[in-house]
Design a protein around this motif. Structure first.
Motif, PDB file in Angstrom:
ATOM      1  N   VAL A   1       0.765  -1.173  -0.067  1.00 16.87           N
ATOM      2  CA  VAL A   1       0.041  -0.040   0.065  1.00 16.87           C
ATOM      3  C   VAL A   1       0.821   1.379   0.045  1.00 16.87           C
ATOM      4  O   VAL A   1       1.839   1.366   0.685  1.00 16.87           O
ATOM      5  N   LEU A   2       0.436   2.121  -0.940  1.00 16.00           N
ATOM      6  CA  LEU A   2       1.427   3.241  -1.152  1.00 16.00           C
ATOM      7  C   LEU A   2       0.503   4.512  -1.406  1.00 16.00           C
ATOM      8  O   LEU A   2      -0.337   4.571  -1.824  1.00 16.00           O
ATOM      9  N   ALA A   3       1.102   5.601  -0.536  1.00 16.18           N
ATOM     10  CA  ALA A   3       0.555   6.862  -0.846  1.00 16.18           C
ATOM     11  C   ALA A   3       1.268   7.881  -1.816  1.00 16.18           C
ATOM     12  O   ALA A   3       2.703   7.984  -1.470  1.00 16.18           O
ATOM     13  N   THR A   4       0.789   8.576  -2.553  1.00 17.54           N
ATOM     14  CA  THR A   4       1.179   9.351  -3.463  1.00 17.54           C
ATOM     15  C   THR A   4       0.641  11.006  -3.330  1.00 17.54           C
ATOM     16  O   THR A   4      -0.742  11.037  -3.307  1.00 17.54           O
ATOM     17  N   THR A   5       1.462  11.825  -3.358  1.00 16.22           N
ATOM     18  CA  THR A   5       0.732  13.456  -3.702  1.00 16.22           C
ATOM     19  C   THR A   5       1.242  14.191  -5.007  1.00 16.22           C
ATOM     20  O   THR A   5       2.294  13.862  -5.127  1.00 16.22           O
ATOM     21  N   ALA A   6       0.616  14.861  -5.556  1.00 17.86           N
ATOM     22  CA  ALA A   6       0.799  15.595  -6.666  1.00 17.86           C
ATOM     23  C   ALA A   6       0.227  17.065  -6.781  1.00 17.86           C
ATOM     24  O   ALA A   6      -0.373  17.508  -5.906  1.00 17.86           O
ATOM     25  N   THR A   7       0.757  17.856  -7.596  1.00 14.02           N
ATOM     26  CA  THR A   7       0.300  19.035  -7.749  1.00 14.02           C
ATOM     27  C   THR A   7      -1.003  19.242  -8.538  1.00 14.02           C
ATOM     28  O   THR A   7      -1.515  20.212  -8.565  1.00 14.02           O
ATOM     29  N   ASP A   8      -1.857  18.151  -8.460  1.00 10.62           N
ATOM     30  CA  ASP A   8      -3.266  18.157  -8.953  1.00 10.62           C
ATOM     31  C   ASP A   8      -4.066  19.300  -8.189  1.00 10.62           C
ATOM     32  O   ASP A   8      -4.698  19.874  -8.927  1.00 10.62           O
ATOM     33  N   PRO A   9      -4.032  19.709  -6.874  1.00 17.44           N
ATOM     34  CA  PRO A   9      -3.360  19.017  -5.996  1.00 17.44           C
ATOM     35  C   PRO A   9      -4.537  17.467  -5.429  1.00 17.44           C
ATOM     36  O   PRO A   9      -5.548  17.533  -5.474  1.00 17.44           O
ATOM     37  N   GLY A  10      -3.659  16.542  -5.068  1.00 19.90           N
ATOM     38  CA  GLY A  10      -4.304  15.444  -4.676  1.00 19.90           C
ATOM     39  C   GLY A  10      -3.371  14.420  -3.977  1.00 19.90           C
ATOM     40  O   GLY A  10      -2.428  14.228  -4.038  1.00 19.90           O
ATOM     41  N   VAL A  11      -4.134  13.538  -3.386  1.00 24.07           N
ATOM     42  CA  VAL A  11      -3.537  12.371  -2.341  1.00 24.07           C
ATOM     43  C   VAL A  11      -4.099  11.080  -3.275  1.00 24.07           C
ATOM     44  O   VAL A  11      -5.292  11.204  -3.151  1.00 24.07           O
ATOM     45  N   LYS A  12      -3.249  10.273  -3.394  1.00 19.25           N
ATOM     46  CA  LYS A  12      -4.101   8.944  -3.904  1.00 19.25           C
ATOM     47  C   LYS A  12      -3.316   7.635  -3.124  1.00 19.25           C
ATOM     48  O   LYS A  12      -1.980   7.815  -2.700  1.00 19.25           O
ATOM     49  N   ILE A  13      -3.948   6.669  -2.646  1.00 16.35           N
ATOM     50  CA  ILE A  13      -3.483   5.561  -1.967  1.00 16.35           C
ATOM     51  C   ILE A  13      -3.703   4.319  -2.926  1.00 16.35           C
ATOM     52  O   ILE A  13      -4.839   4.132  -3.622  1.00 16.35           O
ATOM     53  N   TRP A  14      -2.767   3.719  -3.028  1.00 12.03           N
ATOM     54  CA  TRP A  14      -2.639   2.482  -4.148  1.00 12.03           C
ATOM     55  C   TRP A  14      -2.395   1.251  -3.462  1.00 12.03           C
ATOM     56  O   TRP A  14      -1.730   0.893  -2.575  1.00 12.03           O
ATOM     57  N   ASP A  15      -3.064   0.222  -4.234  1.00 17.11           N
ATOM     58  CA  ASP A  15      -2.476  -1.180  -3.994  1.00 17.11           C
ATOM     59  C   ASP A  15      -1.697  -1.536  -5.201  1.00 17.11           C
ATOM     60  O   ASP A  15      -2.044  -1.464  -6.443  1.00 17.11           O
ATOM     61  N   ILE A  16      -0.398  -1.417  -4.944  1.00 13.98           N
ATOM     62  CA  ILE A  16       0.556  -1.581  -5.980  1.00 13.98           C
ATOM     63  C   ILE A  16       0.615  -2.710  -6.481  1.00 13.98           C
ATOM     64  O   ILE A  16       1.159  -3.158  -7.829  1.00 13.98           O
ATOM     65  N   GLU A  17       0.353  -4.069  -5.911  1.00 13.87           N
ATOM     66  CA  GLU A  17       0.226  -5.309  -6.772  1.00 13.87           C
ATOM     67  C   GLU A  17      -0.977  -5.249  -7.837  1.00 13.87           C
ATOM     68  O   GLU A  17      -0.447  -5.879  -8.826  1.00 13.87           O
ATOM     69  N   ALA A  18      -1.950  -4.871  -7.385  1.00 14.94           N
ATOM     70  CA  ALA A  18      -3.129  -4.849  -8.394  1.00 14.94           C
ATOM     71  C   ALA A  18      -2.878  -3.605  -9.437  1.00 14.94           C
ATOM     72  O   ALA A  18      -3.633  -3.556 -10.463  1.00 14.94           O
ATOM     73  N   GLY A  19      -2.098  -2.687  -8.972  1.00 14.06           N
ATOM     74  CA  GLY A  19      -2.042  -1.326  -9.880  1.00 14.06           C
ATOM     75  C   GLY A  19      -3.279  -0.807  -9.671  1.00 14.06           C
ATOM     76  O   GLY A  19      -3.894   0.170 -10.671  1.00 14.06           O
ATOM     77  N   LYS A  20      -4.221  -0.541  -8.551  1.00 22.04           N
ATOM     78  CA  LYS A  20      -5.233  -0.150  -8.570  1.00 22.04           C
ATOM     79  C   LYS A  20      -5.342   0.908  -7.253  1.00 22.04           C
ATOM     80  O   LYS A  20      -4.727   0.824  -6.306  1.00 22.04           O
ATOM     81  N   GLU A  21      -6.122   2.033  -7.590  1.00 20.68           N
ATOM     82  CA  GLU A  21      -6.369   3.021  -6.735  1.00 20.68           C
ATOM     83  C   GLU A  21      -7.336   2.758  -5.668  1.00 20.68           C
ATOM     84  O   GLU A  21      -8.622   2.632  -6.045  1.00 20.68           O
ATOM     85  N   LEU A  22      -6.823   2.817  -4.461  1.00 19.18           N
ATOM     86  CA  LEU A  22      -7.817   2.693  -3.141  1.00 19.18           C
ATOM     87  C   LEU A  22      -8.736   3.798  -2.711  1.00 19.18           C
ATOM     88  O   LEU A  22      -9.789   3.798  -2.300  1.00 19.18           O
ATOM     89  N   PHE A  23      -7.970   4.918  -2.918  1.00 19.59           N
ATOM     90  CA  PHE A  23      -8.729   6.389  -2.466  1.00 19.59           C
ATOM     91  C   PHE A  23      -7.857   7.447  -2.968  1.00 19.59           C
ATOM     92  O   PHE A  23      -6.520   7.382  -3.423  1.00 19.59           O
ATOM     93  N   SER A  24      -8.652   8.423  -3.231  1.00 17.20           N
ATOM     94  CA  SER A  24      -8.374   9.771  -3.606  1.00 17.20           C
ATOM     95  C   SER A  24      -9.070  10.938  -3.182  1.00 17.20           C
ATOM     96  O   SER A  24     -10.230  10.570  -2.812  1.00 17.20           O
ATOM     97  N   ASN A  25      -8.233  12.031  -2.622  1.00 20.25           N
ATOM     98  CA  ASN A  25      -8.745  12.883  -1.982  1.00 20.25           C
ATOM     99  C   ASN A  25      -8.149  14.075  -2.621  1.00 20.25           C
ATOM    100  O   ASN A  25      -6.941  14.534  -1.846  1.00 20.25           O
ATOM    101  N   GLY A  26      -8.464  14.744  -3.571  1.00 20.33           N
ATOM    102  CA  GLY A  26      -8.055  16.058  -3.997  1.00 20.33           C
ATOM    103  C   GLY A  26      -8.912  17.272  -3.904  1.00 20.33           C
ATOM    104  O   GLY A  26      -8.318  18.400  -3.856  1.00 20.33           O
ATOM    105  N   ASP A  27     -10.151  17.100  -3.656  1.00 20.05           N
ATOM    106  CA  ASP A  27     -11.059  18.261  -3.427  1.00 20.05           C
ATOM    107  C   ASP A  27     -10.627  19.094  -2.055  1.00 20.05           C
ATOM    108  O   ASP A  27     -11.012  20.166  -2.010  1.00 20.05           O
ATOM    109  N   ALA A  28     -10.175  18.505  -1.134  1.00 15.51           N
ATOM    110  CA  ALA A  28      -9.938  18.973   0.105  1.00 15.51           C
ATOM    111  C   ALA A  28      -8.870  20.012   0.171  1.00 15.51           C
ATOM    112  O   ALA A  28      -8.806  20.811   1.051  1.00 15.51           O
TER     113      ALA A  28
END
Length: 200
Positions: free
Chosen positions: A133-160
């Motif tokens: 499980v990995l968290a990334t942040t970007a200048t979107d601005p947004g936070v995403k949490i990933w299941d890296i084995e499946a390559g699947k986004e588990l959580f995204s919160n950019g609106d805040a």
């Protein structure tokens, strides 16, 4: 507290640490490797140096070199010392399987590429208690949490977030994550509820 510098034979010499500006880690270590965001032209690179290979680093050593823009951060998986995540100005996060002894030639194909951020990705932080499980942040601005084995986004919160996220940190058991932002606000995120638990 005063530290004692290591003797020259105990240093890692000849490193070309990236000059790309970001509030993140340029150097990180785990029980096997020292990872260094490398200054390179025409894309981004990371040197993965075995801990025992101290002294002057060889020219032409193998690099992790699969990004099209500068690498801004890296992190090692706490459950697998050979797995490393890198994030880049090219808007992607890549997961790499580093061979024991470090790369002998350039690695250009990651085992997984995570691609739903729309702008450059600045931080990567593995979950302290949940494997892959990995968290990334970007200048979107947004936070995403990933299941890296499946390559699947588990959580995204950019609106805040109203401005660039400058840092992210998990709490001790990984149930919450905290962001610092250029909008001068700290936010505590609850990924399981997909909410902002607190902000100051």
């Amino acid at each position: 507290v005063f530290g004692t510098p290591a003797k020259k034979e105990g240093l890692y010499d000849g490193l070309k640490v990236s000059r790309s500006a970001w509030d993140s880690n340029k150097v990180k270590a785990n029980p096997k490797f020292v990872g260094v965001c490398w200054e390179s032209g025409g894309g981004g690179a990371v040197a993965c140096i075995p801990l025992e290979r101290v002294g002057k680093q060889p020219t032409g050593m193998g690099m992790v070199a699969g990004h099209k823009g500068p690498v801004l951060d890296l992190d090692f998986n706490p459950f697998n010392d050979n797995l490393m995540a890198t994030v880049s100005e090219d808007t992607t996060c890549a997961i790499w399987n580093i061979p024991d002894g470090g790369p002998t030639s350039n690695l250009v194909e990651p085992v997984q590429r995570l691609t739903t951020h729309r702008r450059k990705v600045g931080t990567a932080d593995f979950h302290p208690c949940a494997n892959n499980v990995l968290a990334t942040t970007a200048t979107d601005p947004g936070v995403k949490i990933w299941d890296i084995e499946a390559g699947k986004e588990l959580f995204s919160n950019g609106d805040a977030h109203k401005d660039i996220i400058q840092g992210f940190s998990w709490n001790g058991n990984g149930s919450l994550g905290c962001t610092s932002s250029k909008d001068k606000t700290l936010r505590v995120l609850d990924p399981r509820q997909n909410t902002v638990a607190q902000q100051k």
